[in-house]
Design an enzyme around this catalytic site. Structure first.
Site, PDB file in Angstrom:
ATOM      1  N   GLU A 116     122.698  27.396  52.588  1.00  0.00           N
ATOM      2  CA  GLU A 116     124.070  26.920  52.496  1.00  0.00           C
ATOM      3  C   GLU A 116     124.329  26.122  51.223  1.00  0.00           C
ATOM      4  OE1 GLU A 116     123.940  24.883  56.250  1.00  0.00           O
ATOM      5  OE2 GLU A 116     123.792  22.958  55.252  1.00  0.00           O
TER       6      GLU A 116
ATOM      7  N   CYS B 255     123.819  18.108  55.816  1.00  0.00           N
ATOM      8  CA  CYS B 255     122.683  18.875  55.368  1.00  0.00           C
ATOM      9  C   CYS B 255     122.056  19.762  56.467  1.00  0.00           C
ATOM     10  CB  CYS B 255     121.716  17.794  54.863  1.00  0.00           C
ATOM     11  SG  CYS B 255     120.095  18.197  54.481  1.00  0.00           S
TER      12      CYS B 255
ATOM     13  N   SER C 230     118.175  14.424  44.760  1.00  0.00           N
ATOM     14  CA  SER C 230     117.802  13.504  45.838  1.00  0.00           C
ATOM     15  C   SER C 230     116.432  13.895  46.389  1.00  0.00           C
ATOM     16  CB  SER C 230     118.849  13.586  46.951  1.00  0.00           C
ATOM     17  OG  SER C 230     118.434  12.857  48.076  1.00  0.00           O
TER      18      SER C 230
ATOM     19  N   CYS D 252     112.066  14.947  58.514  1.00  0.00           N
ATOM     20  CA  CYS D 252     112.613  13.629  58.869  1.00  0.00           C
ATOM     21  C   CYS D 252     113.269  13.720  60.246  1.00  0.00           C
ATOM     22  CB  CYS D 252     113.630  13.179  57.826  1.00  0.00           C
ATOM     23  SG  CYS D 252     112.897  13.062  56.187  1.00  0.00           S
TER      24      CYS D 252
ATOM     25  N   GLY E 253     116.132  21.296  52.024  1.00  0.00           N
ATOM     26  CA  GLY E 253     114.876  21.328  51.277  1.00  0.00           C
ATOM     27  C   GLY E 253     114.566  20.048  50.537  1.00  0.00           C
ATOM     28  N   GLU E 254     113.304  19.942  50.131  1.00  0.00           N
ATOM     29  CA  GLU E 254     112.854  18.802  49.343  1.00  0.00           C
ATOM     30  C   GLU E 254     112.661  19.297  47.903  1.00  0.00           C
ATOM     31  OE1 GLU E 254     112.467  15.501  49.234  1.00  0.00           O
ATOM     32  OE2 GLU E 254     111.711  15.988  47.245  1.00  0.00           O
TER      33      GLU E 254
ATOM     34  N   ASN F 288     125.459  11.488  60.270  1.00  0.00           N
ATOM     35  CA  ASN F 288     126.222  12.615  60.775  1.00  0.00           C
ATOM     36  C   ASN F 288     125.458  13.188  61.965  1.00  0.00           C
ATOM     37  OD1 ASN F 288     128.196  14.611  60.674  1.00  0.00           O
ATOM     38  ND2 ASN F 288     128.046  14.702  58.444  1.00  0.00           N
TER      39      ASN F 288
ATOM     40  N   SER G 123     115.705   8.814  48.963  1.00  0.00           N
ATOM     41  CA  SER G 123     116.046   8.571  50.369  1.00  0.00           C
ATOM     42  C   SER G 123     115.110   7.511  50.910  1.00  0.00           C
ATOM     43  CB  SER G 123     115.889   9.872  51.166  1.00  0.00           C
ATOM     44  OG  SER G 123     116.863  10.791  50.740  1.00  0.00           O
ATOM     45  N   LEU G 124     115.620   6.302  51.058  1.00  0.00           N
ATOM     46  CA  LEU G 124     114.775   5.195  51.501  1.00  0.00           C
ATOM     47  C   LEU G 124     114.890   5.011  53.015  1.00  0.00           C
ATOM     48  CD1 LEU G 124     112.838   3.052  50.441  1.00  0.00           C
ATOM     49  CD2 LEU G 124     114.783   1.539  50.070  1.00  0.00           C
ATOM     50  N   HIS G 125     116.100   4.780  53.485  1.00  0.00           N
ATOM     51  CA  HIS G 125     116.442   4.745  54.919  1.00  0.00           C
ATOM     52  C   HIS G 125     115.831   3.609  55.730  1.00  0.00           C
ATOM     53  CE1 HIS G 125     118.307   8.409  53.865  1.00  0.00           C
ATOM     54  NE2 HIS G 125     117.324   9.236  54.145  1.00  0.00           N
TER      55      HIS G 125
END
Ligand code: SAH
Ligand code: SF4
Length: 354
Positions: free
Chosen positions: A91, A340, A195, A115, A163-164, A296, A218-220
């Site tokens: 996508e 995502c 990212s 994740c 994806g990473e 989300n 991406s820490l989160h």
């Protein structure tokens, strides 16, 4: 299967043409047809000799993606679902901002990082996308804009789809060099953001690339216990190692880093975590920006809920008081599964059901 011509940098195309006995200057002409005039057939490249067109036709293709679903949201966000040559679905999202048209691209089919809050990580990675397949996503969206004849250009790119990206490093770098090249789409490096979930070695490698692309990490979560709970990659690459590589990146590039922080209700959204985060970033405040992202919801991850507006505000204000640059990400296309991996995972479930 033939490769997509969009995967080649102009230097690689030149080398290939010369190997095939063609003139060097053809590469610039071909790129002009691909990225400025944006033809969809090699045969339409008027000033290219037939022999060269035949060579291109025999070795490369211009289109490998087939558009299967297009969802348009009330705010103008458009989500495209593409079928690749091997049948896999990916996508791509187009978002309209006051400053331009931004495209979010996919870099892998699925994601191995897994994740705990993410729809993309529900499916293990089945393969990396080639550089051509990533560039083609931009071209498909650009062709969509061209068809409207309003002279609109893709001006920004975020590598935040499925994806990473740092797990597909060389294809990612080829993609970035192709879209950034002034002889082609010429999308400014400062308008492109990659990212990553944060592999320290790759962050160091990226720091050494001679290109001004923005980096978002991406820490989160601000401590290892919590971060490992939401992102299991933190076991392999704990916060200390991640921060070391970020310090290296900042010293090498002197460019600002964005830290992404998903706001998960009663998980990582307390004032205590805001204080810990401010402490963690204290010595790099001048080169940091924290992006607070309202979660989300993903059907399969119903253990998580979005933080309340009050909690987001309290978190934001705590960071601000401690001198951390931050903002709350505006949402786009929430009515069309724009988080995502969500459209893709729904389509796969639907396909399985029939
Ligand atoms: N793999 C890379 C890039 C793709 S994900 C990375 O993890 O950074 C891009 C961003 O979307 C990441 O910050 C990710 O944490 C976020 N994201 C994933 N699922 C989300 C969801 N359900 N709601 C909000 N943001 C999400
Ligand atoms: Fe992969 Fe990024 Fe999703 Fe994590 S958030 S599973 S790294 S796509």
């Amino acid at each position: 299967m033939k490769n997509s011509i969009y995967g080649l940098t102009i230097e690689q195309l030149t080398e290939w043409l010369v190997d095939q006995g063609q003139k060097k200057f053809r590469a610039a002409q071909i790129w002009d047809w691909l990225y400025k005039k944006r033809v969809t057939n090699f045969a339409d490249m008027k000033n290219i000799n037939q022999e060269c067109i035949d060579l291109l036709d025999a070795n490369y293709v211009l289109r490998t993606l087939e558009q299967t679903v297009k969802q348009e949201s009330e705010d103008g966000t458009i989500k495209f679902l593409f079928k690749m040559q091997d049948g896999n679905l990916i996508e791509t999202v187009l978002m309209k901002f006051p400053y331009g048209q931004s495209v979010c691209v996919t870099t892998q089919v699925g994601c191995n990082i897994g994740c705990s809050f993410c729809a993309s990580g529900l499916l293990k990675k089945s393969r990396d996308l080639t550089a051509g397949e990533i560039v083609e996503q931009i071209m498909e969206v650009q062709h969509h804009l061209d068809a409207k004849a309003e002279d609109e250009r893709v001006s920004h790119i975020v590598v935040m789809g499925i994806g990473e990206p740092f797990d597909n490093y060389s294809h990612l770098m080829n993609f970035l060099r192709v879209v950034n090249d002034q002889k082609g789409l010429s999308i400014g490096a400062r308008h492109i953001t990659v990212s990553t979930s944060g592999n320290p070695q790759r962050i160091k490698d990226f720091a050494e690339e001679n290109i001004q692309i923005n980096l978002a990490v991406s820490l989160h979560a601000p401590n290892n216990e919590l971060r490992t709970r939401v992102m299991k990659i933190n076991k392999a690459f704990p916060i200390e190692k991640l921060m070391d590589s970020i310090d290296y990146y900042l010293e090498t590039t002197n460019r600002r880093i964005t830290f992404e922080y998903i706001m998960l209700h009663d998980v990582n959204d307390h004032v205590l975590e805001a204080q810990q985060l401010a402490k963690l970033l204290e010595n790099k405040r001048h080169l940091s920006y924290v992006n607070l992202i309202p979660y989300n919801p993903v059907d399969e991850h119903d253990q998580y809920r979005r933080s309340t507006p009050e909690d987001i505000k309290a978190f934001y204000e705590t960071l601000k008081r401690k001198g951390i640059n931050c903002g709350v990400r505006l949402e786009h296309g929430t009515d069309i599964d724009a988080a995502c991996g969500q459209l893709r995972s729904k389509q796969i479930k639907k396909d399985k059901a029939v």
